[in-house]
Design an enzyme around this catalytic site. Structure first.
Site, mmCIF file in Angstrom:
data_model
loop_
_atom_site.group_PDB
_atom_site.id
_atom_site.type_symbol
_atom_site.label_atom_id
_atom_site.label_comp_id
_atom_site.label_asym_id
_atom_site.label_seq_id
_atom_site.Cartn_x
_atom_site.Cartn_y
_atom_site.Cartn_z
ATOM 1 N NE ARG A 53 0.172 1.265 3.433
ATOM 2 C CZ ARG A 53 1.092 2.159 3.684
ATOM 3 N NH1 ARG A 53 2.374 1.805 3.738
ATOM 4 N NH2 ARG A 53 0.789 3.420 3.892
ATOM 5 C CB ALA A 55 0.436 6.961 -3.621
ATOM 6 C CD GLN A 203 -3.228 2.616 6.839
ATOM 7 O OE1 GLN A 203 -3.822 2.976 7.856
ATOM 8 N NE2 GLN A 203 -3.821 2.531 5.676
ATOM 9 C CG ASP A 244 -2.829 8.151 -1.096
ATOM 10 O OD1 ASP A 244 -2.759 8.657 0.039
ATOM 11 O OD2 ASP A 244 -2.476 6.986 -1.356
ATOM 12 C CG ASN A 254 -2.176 11.577 2.962
ATOM 13 O OD1 ASN A 254 -1.610 10.744 2.269
ATOM 14 N ND2 ASN A 254 -1.898 11.718 4.245
HETATM 15 O O1 MRU Z 1 -4.490 3.271 2.206
HETATM 16 P P1 MRU Z 1 -2.995 3.422 2.129
HETATM 17 O O2 MRU Z 1 -2.274 2.824 3.287
HETATM 18 O O3 MRU Z 1 -2.446 2.971 0.797
HETATM 19 O O4 MRU Z 1 -2.791 4.983 2.204
HETATM 20 C C1 MRU Z 1 -1.493 5.508 2.182
HETATM 21 C C2 MRU Z 1 -1.461 6.959 2.419
HETATM 22 O O5 MRU Z 1 -2.460 7.611 2.581
HETATM 23 C C3 MRU Z 1 -0.105 7.604 2.367
HETATM 24 O O6 MRU Z 1 -0.073 8.700 3.217
HETATM 25 C C4 MRU Z 1 0.119 8.071 0.934
HETATM 26 O O7 MRU Z 1 0.055 6.982 0.051
HETATM 27 C C5 MRU Z 1 1.349 8.799 0.754
HETATM 28 S S1 MRU Z 1 2.612 7.630 0.498
HETATM 29 C C6 MRU Z 1 4.076 7.943 0.271
#
Ligand code: MRU
Length: 372
Positions: A53, A55, A203, A244, A254
């Site tokens: 996971r 982005a 996360q 994201d 985000n």
């Molecule tokens: O749902 P996720 O865990 O994929 O969400 C990730 C995020 O929101 C991060 O903050 C985002 O991808 C920035 S990553 C470098």
């Protein structure tokens, strides 16, 4: 980055030279396990179930998903089917579409017999470019942390609040929001990180805390609602989050809860930075608040919670009455006006169309915008 002294990226080619290994992030922080992907569907499954996971890592995994599809069959139909299946895995992070577009354009121009090799080369380039990009984000962002330390009088650590996981686990390596923190720490600036737990999937508590700990960085996990209180009491010097999808007007999408942190930072006069690579900018979206699609996930992620029980076993338990409905909105959009600056690989931009076009002037024609 290192895990117990061994260097790792989040995605790499297996010893057989064609299958792809990832770190299974659903197992962290309780176990460090890797998984071997052997088909495009394996890659799609890993993205869908959030074994990978973040982005940039979603984009890199999709690129390797195309490699795995081409390893099996190099026809146009196989290429289109793999792209379609991978694109449907998660809707918000634009890096997914970006990486698939890069792969598709490159492979369409290749003879079928050359496609598999070309795919692996391109996916490796995407991964290497992500690392270089994040290193540059780290350098630019660390300068802001150094300034905050200076302002704080250099006699205590800089307190940085972050949300979700935008560290090396969310990218191929180094991270976006955490890259400046790693860079500043490695340069000798004392840092302390407030880690939002980031319900419902935690996360922050599970991944950000784990990776900061592995690097030896002092941090404190807080509940998502604590940030405003800490800001009022002067215990946050600056906030840095990831993105994201960033709209052409500087609005930033985000993890859910980012917007509320930006509001609290604004009310308390605290700098709120968003760190992002070029691959996260969606130049086709003029107004992020109105247009960015927001992923809605399984309500069970809200009604249940997983962790390690006191007897050492892993358990998932219910936390709501059985008949209560739950909504699981995975992302929100922070308007550019609440963002102090966008930390990119090219430098720090104002979160506006003018700011972004100053850093990426080549996009002025694509968006119909003009650079003053
Ligand atoms: O749902 P996720 O865990 O994929 O969400 C990730 C995020 O929101 C991060 O903050 C985002 O991808 C920035 S990553 C470098």
């Amino acid at each position: 980055m290192h895990v117990d002294g061994k260097p790792y990226r989040t995605i790499w080619l297996a010893e057989d030279g064609w299958s792809v290994e990832i770190i299974d992030q659903t197992k962290l922080p309780h176990a460090f396990e890797t998984v071997c992907l052997q088909s495009a569907e394996d890659a799609a499954h890993a993205i869908r179930t959030m074994q990978v996971r973040g982005a940039p890592l979603i984009g890199a995994t999709a690129a390797y998903g195309i490699c795995l599809a081409m390893h099996a069959e190099t026809t146009d139909d196989a290429l289109d089917a793999a792209c379609e299946n991978l694109l449907a895995t998660r809707p918000t992070a634009i890096n997914l579409r970006w990486a698939l577009d890069v792969m598709l354009q490159h492979l369409r121009a290749c003879e079928q017999s050359a496609r598999a090799k070309a795919a692996y080369q391109k996916a490796a380039e995407i991964c290497d470019e992500d690392v270089v990009t994040n290193q540059a984000i780290g350098t630019h962002g660390a300068a802001l942390i150094a300034q905050a330390w200076q302002r704080a009088g250099k006699d205590r650590p800089v307190n940085i609040l972050t949300h979700c996981n935008a560290g090396w686990l969310a990218t191929v390596d180094r991270g976006t929001a955490l890259a400046p923190i790693y860079h500043a720490y490695d340069e000798g600036i004392p840092v302390h990180v407030w880690v939002d737990e980031t319900r419902p999937r935690n996360q922050g508590a599970a991944l950000t805390a784990w990776e900061l700990g592995k690097h030896g960085i002092d941090h404190t996990v807080i509940v998502d609602n604590a940030g405003g209180h800490l800001m009022q009491r002067g215990r946050v010097d600056l906030c840095i989050t990831g993105s994201d999808r960033t709209a052409a007007n500087g609005d930033v999408c985000n993890k859910i809860g980012t917007y509320l942190k930006a509001l609290a930072a604004h009310d308390n006069g605290i700098a709120f930075y968003v760190a992002l690579p070029f691959s996260t900018i969606d130049w086709s979206i003029a107004d992020g608040v109105a247009e960015i699609p927001i992923e809605e996930r399984d309500p069970a992620e809200v009604t249940r919670i997983s962790g390690r029980a006191d007897d050492g076993s892993l358990a998932t338990i219910s936390i709501t009455p059985g008949n209560s409905r739950a909504g699981n909105y995975a992302f929100d959009v922070t308007p550019g006006r609440l963002v102090t600056g966008l930390i990119t690989e090219r430098g720090v931009a104002e979160a506006s169309s003018e700011g972004l076009l100053c850093l990426y002037p080549e996009k002025a024609r694509a968006t119909g915008g003009t650079k003053q």
